[in-house]
Design an enzyme around this catalytic site. Structure first.
Site, PDB file in Angstrom:
ATOM      1  N   HIS A 298       0.818  -1.205   0.000  1.00  0.00           N
ATOM      2  CA  HIS A 298       0.000   0.000   0.000  1.00  0.00           C
ATOM      3  C   HIS A 298       0.857   1.263   0.000  1.00  0.00           C
ATOM      4  O   HIS A 298       0.448   2.273  -0.557  1.00  0.00           O
ATOM      5  CB  HIS A 298      -0.945   0.013   1.214  1.00  0.00           C
ATOM      6  CG  HIS A 298      -2.007  -1.023   1.139  1.00  0.00           C
ATOM      7  ND1 HIS A 298      -3.327  -0.712   0.964  1.00  0.00           N
ATOM      8  CD2 HIS A 298      -1.946  -2.381   1.198  1.00  0.00           C
ATOM      9  CE1 HIS A 298      -4.045  -1.827   0.927  1.00  0.00           C
ATOM     10  NE2 HIS A 298      -3.219  -2.846   1.072  1.00  0.00           N
TER      11      HIS A 298
ATOM     12  N   ASP B  56      -5.402   6.128   1.224  1.00  0.00           N
ATOM     13  CA  ASP B  56      -5.742   4.752   0.905  1.00  0.00           C
ATOM     14  C   ASP B  56      -7.146   4.498   1.447  1.00  0.00           C
ATOM     15  O   ASP B  56      -7.447   4.834   2.591  1.00  0.00           O
ATOM     16  CB  ASP B  56      -4.722   3.842   1.600  1.00  0.00           C
ATOM     17  CG  ASP B  56      -4.827   2.394   1.194  1.00  0.00           C
ATOM     18  OD1 ASP B  56      -5.942   1.848   1.195  1.00  0.00           O
ATOM     19  OD2 ASP B  56      -3.767   1.800   0.910  1.00  0.00           O
TER      20      ASP B  56
END
Length: 134
Positions: free
Chosen positions: A16, A114
């Site tokens: 991520h 995110d």
């Protein structure tokens, strides 16, 4: 008013951080100031991996906050890490935004987060900062 300034907040697990970092670096090349917030644990890993080659523009800044876990705790236990982040991250992000906006002519105009870090989106909404979720 100075340059547009975006706070970028990745979810703190493998897979991520680097994609959002690469996107952020491309945005910086377009003249957008980036404050990339990582946990202290991941911050050290990023510095170790990239060294001084993280920013070619002068617009990409790494910042870090604690993840709430003690030294030596297993950050691969995703449930425990997420629980800890949910407890400490909202306050830390608010503090970071206030600090940046109080000391920088380039105020944070947007949060790029995110989607797995929904708490960051909640903080931005509470503070009236537009958001983008990936």
């Amino acid at each position: 008013m100075g340059k547009p300034h975006v706070l970028v907040a990745p979810y703190t697990v493998q897979g991520h951080v680097i994609p959002l970092m690469e996107l952020s670096r491309h945005l910086a090349k377009q003249g957008i100031k980036i404050s990339f917030v990582n946990t202290e644990f991941n911050h050290k890993r990023v510095i170790h991996a990239f060294g001084k080659n993280v920013d070619e523009t002068g617009l990409f800044h790494l910042v870090s906050v604690p993840d709430g876990l003690e030294d030596g705790e297993d950050r691969n236990q995703i449930e425990k890490l997420t629980e800890s982040l949910c407890q400490v991250m909202p306050r830390l992000l608010k503090d970071l935004i206030h600090k940046v906006n109080a000391s920088d002519d380039d105020k944070i105009l947007c949060l790029l987060a995110d989607i797995n870090l929904g708490l960051a989106l909640d903080v931005a909404a509470e503070m009236g900062i537009p958001t983008v979720a990936l």
